[in-house]
Design a protein around this motif. Sequence first.
Motif, PDB file in Angstrom:
ATOM      1  N   VAL A 130       0.888  -1.148   0.000  1.00 44.01           N
ATOM      2  CA  VAL A 130       0.000   0.000   0.000  1.00 44.01           C
ATOM      3  C   VAL A 130       0.930   1.202   0.000  1.00 44.01           C
ATOM      4  CG1 VAL A 130      -1.734   1.279   1.291  1.00 44.01           C
ATOM      5  CG2 VAL A 130      -1.780  -1.227   1.279  1.00 44.01           C
ATOM      6  N   GLY A 131       0.908   1.969  -1.087  1.00 41.64           N
ATOM      7  CA  GLY A 131       1.852   3.064  -1.227  1.00 41.64           C
ATOM      8  C   GLY A 131       1.201   4.418  -1.099  1.00 41.64           C
ATOM      9  N   SER A 132       2.018   5.383  -0.709  1.00 46.05           N
ATOM     10  CA  SER A 132       1.524   6.746  -0.645  1.00 46.05           C
ATOM     11  C   SER A 132       2.642   7.711  -1.013  1.00 46.05           C
ATOM     12  CB  SER A 132       0.974   7.062   0.755  1.00 46.05           C
ATOM     13  OG  SER A 132       1.982   6.888   1.721  1.00 46.05           O
ATOM     14  N   LYS A 133       2.352   8.527  -2.030  1.00 47.99           N
ATOM     15  CA  LYS A 133       3.272   9.606  -2.377  1.00 47.99           C
ATOM     16  C   LYS A 133       3.018  10.728  -1.401  1.00 47.99           C
ATOM     17  CE  LYS A 133       4.246   9.118  -7.251  1.00 47.99           C
ATOM     18  NZ  LYS A 133       5.643   9.341  -7.449  1.00 47.99           N
ATOM     19  N   LEU A 134       4.086  11.288  -0.906  1.00 47.10           N
ATOM     20  CA  LEU A 134       3.968  12.344   0.087  1.00 47.10           C
ATOM     21  C   LEU A 134       4.469  13.656  -0.487  1.00 47.10           C
ATOM     22  CD1 LEU A 134       5.696  10.426   3.024  1.00 47.10           C
ATOM     23  CD2 LEU A 134       3.260  10.606   2.632  1.00 47.10           C
ATOM     24  N   HIS A 135       3.998  14.750   0.076  1.00 47.84           N
ATOM     25  CA  HIS A 135       4.702  16.001  -0.160  1.00 47.84           C
ATOM     26  C   HIS A 135       6.012  15.784   0.573  1.00 47.84           C
ATOM     27  CE1 HIS A 135       5.357  20.191  -0.927  1.00 47.84           C
ATOM     28  NE2 HIS A 135       5.683  20.363   0.341  1.00 47.84           N
ATOM     29  N   PRO A 136       7.187  15.955  -0.089  1.00 45.39           N
ATOM     30  CA  PRO A 136       8.446  15.600   0.571  1.00 45.39           C
ATOM     31  C   PRO A 136       8.530  16.105   2.012  1.00 45.39           C
ATOM     32  CG  PRO A 136       8.868  16.319  -1.661  1.00 45.39           C
ATOM     33  CD  PRO A 136       7.402  16.550  -1.406  1.00 45.39           C
ATOM     34  N   VAL A 186       6.262   6.208   0.717  1.00 48.25           N
ATOM     35  CA  VAL A 186       6.317   5.126   1.694  1.00 48.25           C
ATOM     36  C   VAL A 186       5.421   3.999   1.186  1.00 48.25           C
ATOM     37  CG1 VAL A 186       5.802   4.427   4.066  1.00 48.25           C
ATOM     38  CG2 VAL A 186       6.666   6.731   3.609  1.00 48.25           C
ATOM     39  N   TYR A 187       5.953   2.781   1.204  1.00 51.36           N
ATOM     40  CA  TYR A 187       5.168   1.594   0.860  1.00 51.36           C
ATOM     41  C   TYR A 187       5.091   0.722   2.104  1.00 51.36           C
ATOM     42  CZ  TYR A 187       5.971   2.996  -3.959  1.00 51.36           C
ATOM     43  OH  TYR A 187       6.017   3.691  -5.131  1.00 51.36           O
ATOM     44  N   CYS A 223      11.196   5.699  -0.116  1.00 52.41           N
ATOM     45  CA  CYS A 223      11.901   6.370  -1.198  1.00 52.41           C
ATOM     46  C   CYS A 223      12.304   7.740  -0.652  1.00 52.41           C
ATOM     47  CB  CYS A 223      11.018   6.525  -2.424  1.00 52.41           C
ATOM     48  SG  CYS A 223      10.527   4.949  -3.127  1.00 52.41           S
ATOM     49  N   LEU A 224      13.598   8.018  -0.676  1.00 50.37           N
ATOM     50  CA  LEU A 224      14.140   9.214  -0.050  1.00 50.37           C
ATOM     51  C   LEU A 224      14.874  10.076  -1.068  1.00 50.37           C
ATOM     52  CD1 LEU A 224      15.818   7.152   2.782  1.00 50.37           C
ATOM     53  CD2 LEU A 224      13.773   8.501   3.090  1.00 50.37           C
TER      54      LEU A 224
END
Length: 154
Positions: free
Chosen positions: A61-67, A83-84, A94-95
């Motif tokens: 379950v993934g989520s793209k974040l505002h950095p 974050v997955y 993912c950083l």
Amino acid sequence: MVTQDNVSYCLHLIMDEAQAPTRIKITKPHEAENDEKASDIANTVELMKALLTGRQPPGAVGSKLHPKEIFNNAKLRISIDEVYEFPNNVKALCLTFENLTRKPMVVPIEHIELPGLLAISIDTQILEPRPHDTNKKTSAYMTKAYMVVEGLNQ
């Protein structure tokens, strides 16, 4: 380490000032335990492959974040971009690592310690200096990194 009969073992060596033994005997582990660990390693490798190729890992379950900035010491900034989450309490992050100085920098990923860290990879370990002109079309002062962590609660 791989033995003569093609059995793989992960070794964790700790160096101190005590006299080190010249020979270490390794006995064959219980087969079921070895199969389970090999499966975990294979899953971690497959997960890293998916992250490195920009694909969403299967079962995540993934989520793209505002950095979100998680580290900044005025020399290096680290932000989380994605974050997955997996059902087995594993997370893949993912950083973005960013050089904030006017000098080249080597990202010390071999010194990153995090409880439960299973794997870490980075696109490039050498970051160029941050450009004086912010309109300059280079991003060589930034790089993407990927972590797989078990048991991370935040």
